[in-house]
Design a protein around this motif. Structure first.
Motif, PDB file in Angstrom:
ATOM      1  N   PHE A  46     -20.361  34.580 -21.500  1.00 14.89           N
ATOM      2  CA  PHE A  46     -19.629  33.445 -22.078  1.00 14.89           C
ATOM      3  C   PHE A  46     -18.860  32.657 -21.029  1.00 14.89           C
ATOM      4  O   PHE A  46     -17.750  32.175 -21.296  1.00 14.89           O
ATOM      5  N   LEU A  47     -19.408  32.524 -19.842  1.00 10.50           N
ATOM      6  CA  LEU A  47     -18.793  31.671 -18.838  1.00 10.50           C
ATOM      7  C   LEU A  47     -19.056  30.213 -19.220  1.00 10.50           C
ATOM      8  O   LEU A  47     -20.205  29.795 -19.329  1.00 10.50           O
ATOM      9  N   PRO A  48     -18.023  29.399 -19.437  1.00  6.40           N
ATOM     10  CA  PRO A  48     -18.219  28.013 -19.883  1.00  6.40           C
ATOM     11  C   PRO A  48     -18.922  27.158 -18.819  1.00  6.40           C
ATOM     12  O   PRO A  48     -18.885  27.476 -17.625  1.00  6.40           O
ATOM     13  N   PRO A  49     -19.528  26.064 -19.228  1.00  6.59           N
ATOM     14  CA  PRO A  49     -20.187  25.159 -18.270  1.00  6.59           C
ATOM     15  C   PRO A  49     -19.185  24.548 -17.298  1.00  6.59           C
ATOM     16  O   PRO A  49     -18.015  24.334 -17.638  1.00  6.59           O
ATOM     17  N   MET A  50     -19.656  24.292 -16.059  1.00 10.29           N
ATOM     18  CA  MET A  50     -18.893  23.616 -15.006  1.00 10.29           C
ATOM     19  C   MET A  50     -17.722  24.438 -14.465  1.00 10.29           C
ATOM     20  O   MET A  50     -16.996  23.967 -13.592  1.00 10.29           O
ATOM     21  N   GLU A  51     -17.522  25.641 -14.948  1.00 13.62           N
ATOM     22  CA  GLU A  51     -16.420  26.466 -14.431  1.00 13.62           C
ATOM     23  C   GLU A  51     -16.798  27.088 -13.100  1.00 13.62           C
ATOM     24  O   GLU A  51     -15.932  27.357 -12.268  1.00 13.62           O
TER      25      GLU A  51
END
Length: 279
Positions: A46-51
């Motif tokens: 669940f690593l968010p986008p662009m992080e």
């Protein structure tokens, strides 16, 4: 004027063709240029986008790269659409041609057989077929093909009914040509335009069907596709919106491109529509 030249004059169809060519190139060369495995855990789930700049689209429930899934899934999704459409054409074109050319009891029998497949909603029939043979990319492809051929058969039948009494067909009969030669060399070439247009739209429909089946949990768990990505993320849509959003956008863009190309082909291959556009 060639088909490509006619398509080039239609800006909307040309845009769809460019997008489609790009997607095909991604499907062919993407896995070689983007070597990260879509099954490999590369970071926390669940690593968010662009992080993370190395994981532009984030990670899924297992910590796998979403972008890698999109790149590798393009090949499977497009192949399912193309192969299922080819199988549907191989079934529908001969049946429709035979029914339309011979007519009579042959036409009645083949059309009643076709109607058997049309009495059940295509999506429901696809679910039953996949459930019977267990979810796999092969059963999904076969299921989509089996629910897609009846419209092809009806289209080809209608074209053959309209062309079988044309002067060039009657002349071929008087010259002693066999029914097989008349069907394959005289009539079928003149029905290719609507078949090509329908085939382009069928590929888009097949991709949508594959994604719908995967969303219901009937996708192949061993092969990465856009439909599988959406299906795997259906239980965490609120928690991780990007897991279903990005493959959904990929499917929408592909279907839109195929529809634009299909409409462009219809205009390019249909003299009446071409004449209206030029006027």
């Amino acid at each position: 004027m060639s088909i490509l030249r006619k398509l080039s004059t239609n800006k909307v169809a040309l845009f769809g063709l460019i997008v489609l060519v790009f997607l095909v190139l991604v499907a062919i060369f993407g896995p070689y240029l983007y070597e990260t495995s879509p099954w490999k855990m590369v970071n926390r789930p669940f690593l968010p986008p662009m992080e993370n700049t190395d994981l532009m689209l984030g990670t899924d429930t297992m910590g796998r790269d979403v972008l890698a899934g999109l790149v590798y899934g393009a090949r499977i999704s497009l192949l399912v659409g193309l192969i299922s459409t080819m199988i549907a054409l191989l079934i529908g074109v001969p049946l429709g041609a035979t029914a339309g050319y011979f007519g009579g009891w042959i036409d009645e029998a083949l059309m009643r057989f076709t109607e058997i497949f049309q009495t059940v909603p295509s999506f429901a029939l696809a679910i039953v077929i996949v459930a019977i043979f267990e979810p796999s990319v092969y059963s999904i492809t076969i299921a989509i093909a089996l629910v897609s051929w009846p419209p092809v058969a009806r289209l080809v039948r209608g074209e053959f009914l309209a062309l079988r009494n044309q002067e060039y067909v009657l002349a071929a009969r008087l010259n002693g040509q066999t029914n097989r030669n008349i069907i394959l060399r005289e009539i079928l070439p003149n029905t290719l335009s609507p078949i090509i247009v329908m085939a382009s739209l069928m590929v888009a429909t097949a991709i949508l069907l594959e994604s719908a089946l995967s969303f219901l949990g009937l996708g192949d768990p061993e092969i990465m596709s856009w439909g599988y990505m959406i299906g795997a993320a259906r239980t965490v849509i609120r928690q991780a919106w990007w897991l279903s959003f990005f493959p959904g956008v990929a499917i929408a863009i592909t279907v839109l491109a195929l529809n634009l190309v299909g409409e462009g082909l219809n205009e390019a291959l249909n003299p009446k529509l071409s004449g209206k556009r030029e006027s």
